[in-house]
Structure formats: C-alpha cells, structure tokens
Design a protein around this motif. Sequence first.
Motif, PDB file in Angstrom:
ATOM      1  N   ALA A   6     -10.456  16.728  -3.495  1.00 44.92           N
ATOM      2  CA  ALA A   6      -9.375  17.679  -3.242  1.00 44.92           C
ATOM      3  C   ALA A   6      -8.567  17.264  -2.012  1.00 44.92           C
ATOM      4  CB  ALA A   6      -9.950  19.080  -3.049  1.00 44.92           C
ATOM      5  N   LEU A   7      -9.268  16.811  -0.972  1.00 45.16           N
ATOM      6  CA  LEU A   7      -8.575  16.347   0.233  1.00 45.16           C
ATOM      7  C   LEU A   7      -7.762  15.092  -0.059  1.00 45.16           C
ATOM      8  CD1 LEU A   7      -8.082  16.646   3.262  1.00 45.16           C
ATOM      9  CD2 LEU A   7     -10.196  15.354   3.669  1.00 45.16           C
ATOM     10  N   LEU A   8      -8.323  14.219  -0.886  1.00 44.51           N
ATOM     11  CA  LEU A   8      -7.601  13.000  -1.274  1.00 44.51           C
ATOM     12  C   LEU A   8      -6.318  13.346  -2.024  1.00 44.51           C
ATOM     13  CD1 LEU A   8      -7.553   9.869  -1.632  1.00 44.51           C
ATOM     14  CD2 LEU A   8      -8.907  10.202  -3.704  1.00 44.51           C
ATOM     15  N   ARG A   9      -6.416  14.244  -2.988  1.00 41.79           N
ATOM     16  CA  ARG A   9      -5.226  14.645  -3.754  1.00 41.79           C
ATOM     17  C   ARG A   9      -4.214  15.343  -2.848  1.00 41.79           C
ATOM     18  NH1 ARG A   9      -9.164  16.051  -7.741  1.00 41.79           N
ATOM     19  NH2 ARG A   9      -9.080  18.218  -7.013  1.00 41.79           N
ATOM     20  N   ARG A  10      -4.702  16.169  -1.953  1.00 43.16           N
ATOM     21  CA  ARG A  10      -3.796  16.869  -1.029  1.00 43.16           C
ATOM     22  C   ARG A  10      -3.018  15.880  -0.174  1.00 43.16           C
ATOM     23  NH1 ARG A  10      -4.549  17.552   4.303  1.00 43.16           N
ATOM     24  NH2 ARG A  10      -3.387  19.218   5.371  1.00 43.16           N
ATOM     25  N   ASP A  11      -3.706  14.904   0.402  1.00 48.35           N
ATOM     26  CA  ASP A  11      -3.034  13.946   1.275  1.00 48.35           C
ATOM     27  C   ASP A  11      -2.029  13.095   0.501  1.00 48.35           C
ATOM     28  OD1 ASP A  11      -4.655  14.904   3.308  1.00 48.35           O
ATOM     29  OD2 ASP A  11      -4.904  12.921   4.196  1.00 48.35           O
ATOM     30  N   LEU A  12      -2.405  12.704  -0.715  1.00 43.18           N
ATOM     31  CA  LEU A  12      -1.462  11.932  -1.531  1.00 43.18           C
ATOM     32  C   LEU A  12      -0.223  12.760  -1.864  1.00 43.18           C
ATOM     33  CD1 LEU A  12      -3.822  10.033  -4.012  1.00 43.18           C
ATOM     34  CD2 LEU A  12      -2.368   9.027  -2.249  1.00 43.18           C
ATOM     35  N   GLY A  13      -0.428  14.018  -2.206  1.00 42.45           N
ATOM     36  CA  GLY A  13       0.696  14.883  -2.516  1.00 42.45           C
ATOM     37  C   GLY A  13       1.614  15.071  -1.323  1.00 42.45           C
ATOM     38  N   LEU A  14       1.040  15.291  -0.145  1.00 45.78           N
ATOM     39  CA  LEU A  14       1.846  15.467   1.059  1.00 45.78           C
ATOM     40  C   LEU A  14       2.591  14.192   1.420  1.00 45.78           C
ATOM     41  CD1 LEU A  14      -0.580  17.543   3.321  1.00 45.78           C
ATOM     42  CD2 LEU A  14       1.504  18.337   2.210  1.00 45.78           C
ATOM     43  N   THR A  15       1.966  13.053   1.209  1.00 48.92           N
ATOM     44  CA  THR A  15       2.593  11.774   1.554  1.00 48.92           C
ATOM     45  C   THR A  15       3.884  11.574   0.773  1.00 48.92           C
ATOM     46  OG1 THR A  15       0.496  10.721   2.146  1.00 48.92           O
ATOM     47  CG2 THR A  15       2.312   9.280   1.515  1.00 48.92           C
ATOM     48  N   PHE A  16       3.819  11.743  -0.529  1.00 46.79           N
ATOM     49  CA  PHE A  16       4.991  11.470  -1.349  1.00 46.79           C
ATOM     50  C   PHE A  16       5.965  12.644  -1.381  1.00 46.79           C
ATOM     51  CE2 PHE A  16       1.868   8.433  -3.019  1.00 46.79           C
ATOM     52  CZ  PHE A  16       2.604   7.274  -2.845  1.00 46.79           C
ATOM     53  N   ARG A  17       5.460  13.859  -1.144  1.00 45.67           N
ATOM     54  CA  ARG A  17       6.349  15.007  -1.109  1.00 45.67           C
ATOM     55  C   ARG A  17       7.239  14.963   0.127  1.00 45.67           C
ATOM     56  NH1 ARG A  17       2.912  19.851  -0.925  1.00 45.67           N
ATOM     57  NH2 ARG A  17       2.172  18.992  -2.897  1.00 45.67           N
ATOM     58  N   ALA A  18       6.703  14.402   1.222  1.00 39.26           N
ATOM     59  CA  ALA A  18       7.475  14.328   2.460  1.00 39.26           C
ATOM     60  C   ALA A  18       8.509  13.219   2.419  1.00 39.26           C
ATOM     61  CB  ALA A  18       6.533  14.107   3.643  1.00 39.26           C
ATOM     62  N   GLY A  19       8.425  12.323   1.429  1.00 39.12           N
ATOM     63  CA  GLY A  19       9.390  11.256   1.313  1.00 39.12           C
ATOM     64  C   GLY A  19       9.162  10.111   2.277  1.00 39.12           C
ATOM     65  N   GLY A  20       8.044  10.103   2.984  1.00 38.04           N
ATOM     66  CA  GLY A  20       7.755   9.016   3.925  1.00 38.04           C
ATOM     67  C   GLY A  20       6.514   8.288   3.490  1.00 38.04           C
ATOM     68  N   GLY A  21       5.599   8.075   4.428  1.00 37.70           N
ATOM     69  CA  GLY A  21       4.303   7.513   4.102  1.00 37.70           C
ATOM     70  C   GLY A  21       4.378   6.215   3.356  1.00 37.70           C
ATOM     71  N   GLY A  22       3.846   6.242   2.129  1.00 35.69           N
ATOM     72  CA  GLY A  22       3.780   5.027   1.337  1.00 35.69           C
ATOM     73  C   GLY A  22       5.145   4.438   1.024  1.00 35.69           C
ATOM     74  N   LEU A  23       6.118   5.276   0.713  1.00 35.32           N
ATOM     75  CA  LEU A  23       7.450   4.771   0.396  1.00 35.32           C
ATOM     76  C   LEU A  23       8.053   4.047   1.585  1.00 35.32           C
ATOM     77  CD1 LEU A  23       8.884   7.799  -1.615  1.00 35.32           C
ATOM     78  CD2 LEU A  23       7.866   5.694  -2.496  1.00 35.32           C
ATOM     79  N   LEU A  24       7.828   4.572   2.781  1.00 34.90           N
ATOM     80  CA  LEU A  24       8.336   3.930   3.989  1.00 34.90           C
ATOM     81  C   LEU A  24       7.653   2.579   4.201  1.00 34.90           C
ATOM     82  CD1 LEU A  24      10.071   4.113   6.562  1.00 34.90           C
ATOM     83  CD2 LEU A  24       8.159   5.293   7.653  1.00 34.90           C
ATOM     84  N   GLY A  25       6.336   2.542   3.977  1.00 33.54           N
ATOM     85  CA  GLY A  25       5.606   1.290   4.143  1.00 33.54           C
ATOM     86  C   GLY A  25       6.046   0.219   3.157  1.00 33.54           C
TER      87      GLY A  25
END
Length: 221
Positions: A6-25
């Motif tokens: 659940a924590l893994l899914r939450r963090d992944l959702g927040l990463t891509f929902r914020a438009g940063g994170g992985g996309l920025l990398g």
Amino acid sequence: MRAALALLRRDLGLTFRAGGGGLLGIAFFMLAALLIPLGVGPEGGALARIAAGVLWVCALLACLLTLDRLFQADLEDGALDQIALGPLPLEAAVLAKAAAHWLATGLPLAVVAPVLGVMLSLPGQAQATLVASLLIGTPALSLIGAVGAALTAGLRRGGLLLSVLVLPLYVPTLIFGAQAADRAATGLEPGTALLFLGAVTLLAAGIAPFAAAAALRVNLR
C-alpha cells in the motif's frame, strides 16, 4: 506485506500525480546524454569510447535529482509520524519507499538507455549489458540515496548536503556498472563486473533500510 504494498502504491501515485519525480529524472537523463555529442563532437569512435561511462553518470545524477523529497514531504505533512506508529516496521517502510523511487526513476532509465546508447554510438553487443547493469545497479542508488535522504530530512537546503553524503557511496556502483558495459563494448566478458555490481546492490539492500530507519527515528524525536 499489505501495508508495504500500500505504501509502495501510494508513493508511486504521488510521484506521478505531482508531475515530478520519475518524469523529472527521465527528462534530465535524456537531456544530459543528448548534450554530450554537442560537446564532444559527432565522431562515432570518440562517442563509443565514453558512451558507457556517460550514460551511467547521467543515470546516477538523474536518480540523485529526485531523492531530496523521498522523506521530506512525509515529514512536513505528518505522514511519516503515522508510518512510524503504524504496524509496518520503519525498515520495511524505507524499503518500500526506496522501491517506489526505483520503479519511478531507475527502471525507466534502464528502458530508455538503449535509445541513448544508439545515439552515442554504443556498440550493439553492449546494449543488453548496459540495460542489465542499470537494472542491477540502480536499486543500489535508490537504497543508498534513501540513507542520505533520511539523514537530511528536515534540514534546510538538505539537497546539497544529500549530494555530498551519497556521491562518494555511489562510486562502486558507478565503477562496476560503467565497466560492465564498457567491457561488453570492447568484446570482453562483462560477467565479473556484473557480479560485483550485484554484490554492491545486495549489500545496500541489507544495510540501507536499517541505517535509514535509524536516521528517521532520530529526526522524529
């Protein structure tokens, strides 16, 4: 196990929902690699000699770029206190958050690396080894980075300190990852470098969650 997923899914959702994170990398990884021919020149032989090292340095910096918010946002909004008080051990929470960081950053880098390898004239026989080295080595970048992110959580301008802390620890991963792809490019056997790279990742997986959890407990006091 359910809490970790659940924590893994939450963090992944927040990463891509914020438009940063992985996309920025990923954007940084691609732009940095594409700038190299402009500085070095388009000559294929020169690019081929440095392609493996360049791609690994760019991947390292792309992973580093997204680490500073790994725990900072949860610390600021109180979510980290809830995680620490929940049924999931803090070490497992660290592991889940590091896995989410790798899935959002490290895995996409390995996917797009062959395209950039072609643009940097990396020999075809080294493409599979490059992808394998990134898949094996980038989890160590997320795990080691999690320790630095935990140590600097709550600090002003912690991103600079985070870089100073983790970059020296990234050196073995960088050396063995670049060496594996470079050996494959020159027709040599990359297996030994990949084994050492895997050993570094396993060592990080065994130590980093406990070190990061200890640092977070200090910050939560």
